[in-house]
Write a protein that holds these residues in place. Structure first.
Motif, PDB file in Angstrom:
ATOM      1  N   SER A 282      30.682  40.595  52.627  1.00  0.00           N
ATOM      2  CA  SER A 282      31.046  39.827  51.437  1.00  0.00           C
ATOM      3  C   SER A 282      31.582  38.467  51.879  1.00  0.00           C
ATOM      4  O   SER A 282      32.726  38.344  52.322  1.00  0.00           O
ATOM      5  CB  SER A 282      32.112  40.558  50.618  1.00  0.00           C
ATOM      6  OG  SER A 282      32.618  39.710  49.606  1.00  0.00           O
ATOM      7  N   ASN A 285      34.797  37.347  49.891  1.00  0.00           N
ATOM      8  CA  ASN A 285      36.074  37.885  50.356  1.00  0.00           C
ATOM      9  C   ASN A 285      36.465  37.322  51.714  1.00  0.00           C
ATOM     10  O   ASN A 285      37.654  37.085  51.982  1.00  0.00           O
ATOM     11  CB  ASN A 285      36.003  39.408  50.403  1.00  0.00           C
ATOM     12  CG  ASN A 285      36.060  40.025  49.017  1.00  0.00           C
ATOM     13  OD1 ASN A 285      36.514  39.393  48.065  1.00  0.00           O
ATOM     14  ND2 ASN A 285      35.586  41.242  48.889  1.00  0.00           N
ATOM     15  N   TYR A 288      38.495  34.270  51.365  1.00  0.00           N
ATOM     16  CA  TYR A 288      39.922  34.503  51.138  1.00  0.00           C
ATOM     17  C   TYR A 288      40.637  34.746  52.464  1.00  0.00           C
ATOM     18  O   TYR A 288      41.719  34.207  52.724  1.00  0.00           O
ATOM     19  CB  TYR A 288      40.147  35.726  50.246  1.00  0.00           C
ATOM     20  CG  TYR A 288      39.622  35.641  48.835  1.00  0.00           C
ATOM     21  CD1 TYR A 288      39.513  34.429  48.163  1.00  0.00           C
ATOM     22  CD2 TYR A 288      39.249  36.794  48.152  1.00  0.00           C
ATOM     23  CE1 TYR A 288      39.047  34.370  46.866  1.00  0.00           C
ATOM     24  CE2 TYR A 288      38.790  36.747  46.841  1.00  0.00           C
ATOM     25  CZ  TYR A 288      38.683  35.531  46.211  1.00  0.00           C
ATOM     26  OH  TYR A 288      38.229  35.473  44.924  1.00  0.00           O
TER      27      TYR A 288
END
Length: 410
Positions: A282, A285, A288
């Motif tokens: 991902s 993600n 982040y």
């Protein structure tokens, strides 16, 4: 109800960001998170910022796509005024809530707003979360045709009694169907699982893993159940109606997941996430975890650009009112100083397989490395090469590893 927002500085009504956010922006990816705060029912363990129909009187789900698109337009002006160079969006993630409770046309409208505002990178990753009972074959095909590339299904478990405890509404027999529909549409597939539910045995968990792996997903997430204060599940445990999750059983369940996934060709790339190869991680993600830029759209959504972090008002009605008035929906924000950013780097990068560069550690943190190797918590070869990479045992004790790497912050 969802947990409270953080305490911080008030956000300016015009959303203005300091000029410092433009520094180095071209070297960072830009992602967009679109929060869809609607659910058909509230699961007993959930403390996300979501609302059922009875909790959002005066707010229409049918108006939401226009409101989210209005925030996207607002965001373009804020970033331009701050001098941030235009960048095509690398990742878009529709989360919730249950994004696919909205018609496909509404999700496509929001994606089009992002595309029109910033453009999408040629290889942009566009994901929506979905419940297995909130999608149709035709709807998934419509999303794929509009530019969605990935769907993350909230499978959680294959065992009916576990799903009942979690108050999930779908039939596990539906999982093969929705995965097939997504595949036929050309979408990558991720399955999300939860382990450690009260009453879930190791055999129950094995059954869930085996059903998930039988679908040949590209990606799998497995999260330990956390009992959040204020949730229905927390109240049930406090009254003795439901047993607390068992830490030792959860550790056994994590190890079983890692063993079965590795045997099926999956590699871990973050403590709770596995993928068939690097291309199916991902990327949203990862943005982040590696401190990239993202704008969070929607009630309660969080954003981060160039070391400034902010979050929106939580209730959909308050969110709609602010956008209608032409002011920022942000409720508060904070500017991260260098030490805070370093600490967060340690917290997040230590959780991913690419590892944390040891140069990020301060002198006290570096003195802990040899002991962490001796305790079998980090990989010795990687540490010698200048990166902190967790072993399987280290992943089980990731928070303890971080406390040792950040002795002055503990």
């Amino acid at each position: 109800m969802p947990s409270a927002l953080p305490l911080a500085d008030p956000a300016p009504a015009d959303g203005a960001l300091p000029a410092s956010v433009a520094e180095g922006a071209t070297g960072r990816d830009l992602g967009v998170y679109l929060h869809v705060p609607f659910c058909r029912v509230r699961c007993g363990y959930c403390d996300f910022n979501t609302y059922t129909a009875s909790e959002i009187r005066g707010v229409k789900q049918s108006d939401y796509a226009a409101q989210a698109s209005a925030e996207v337009a607002f965001a373009t002006g804020v970033l331009a005024d701050a001098g941030v160079a235009p960048r095509a969006v690398s990742t878009v993630f529709f989360g919730g809530g249950t994004p696919t409770l909205l018609p496909s046309a509404d999700l496509i409208r929001m994606l089009d707003a992002v595309r029109d505002a910033w453009g999408l990178a040629p290889d942009a990753e566009v994901t929506t979360e979905a419940n297995p009972d909130s999608v149709t074959e035709a709807g998934l095909a419509e999303l794929a045709a509009a530019g969605f590339t990935r769907v993350s299904f909230g499978m959680q478990s294959a065992v009916p009694h576990v799903l009942r405890t979690l108050e999930r509404t779908h039939d596990p027999a539906r999982i093969p169907d929705v995965v097939r529909w997504a595949r036929n549409a050309g979408l990558q597939v991720s399955l999300d699982l939860i382990y450690g539910t009260p009453g879930e045995s190791l055999d129950d968990w094995r059954r869930s893993l085996e059903l998930a792996l039988a679908q040949d997903p590209d990606h799998l997430s497995a999260y330990a159940l956390i009992v959040e204060p204020g949730t229905k599940l927390a109240r049930q445990i406090a009254r003795g109606e439901v047993a607390e999750p068992d830490d030792e059983l959860q550790a056994d369940q994590y190890e079983l997941a890692d063993e079965l996934l590795a045997a099926s060709g999956f590699g871990w790339y973050e403590v709770s996430n596995w993928a068939t190869d690097d291309a199916h991680r991902s990327r949203h993600n990862l943005a982040y975890w590696t401190g990239q830029d993202w704008w969070g759209v929607g009630p309660g959504a969080h954003s981060h650009v160039g070391g400034v972090r902010w979050w929106n008002v939580k209730h959909p009605a308050a969110y709609a009112e602010r956008l209608a008035a032409g002011v920022s929906p942000a409720a508060g924000r904070e500017t991260l100083d260098a030490e805070t950013r370093r600490v967060e780097d340690v917290l997040l990068r230590s959780r991913i397989v690419d590892g944390l560069p040891t140069e990020v550690l301060d002198a006290d943190g570096r003195t802990q490395v040899a002991g962490l190797i001796a305790d079998g918590l980090i990989d010795g070869r990687n540490a010698i090469a200048g990166r902190i990479v967790l072993t399987r045992r280290g992943r089980l004790l990731a928070d303890a590893v971080v406390r040792r790497l950040l002795p002055s912050a503990s």
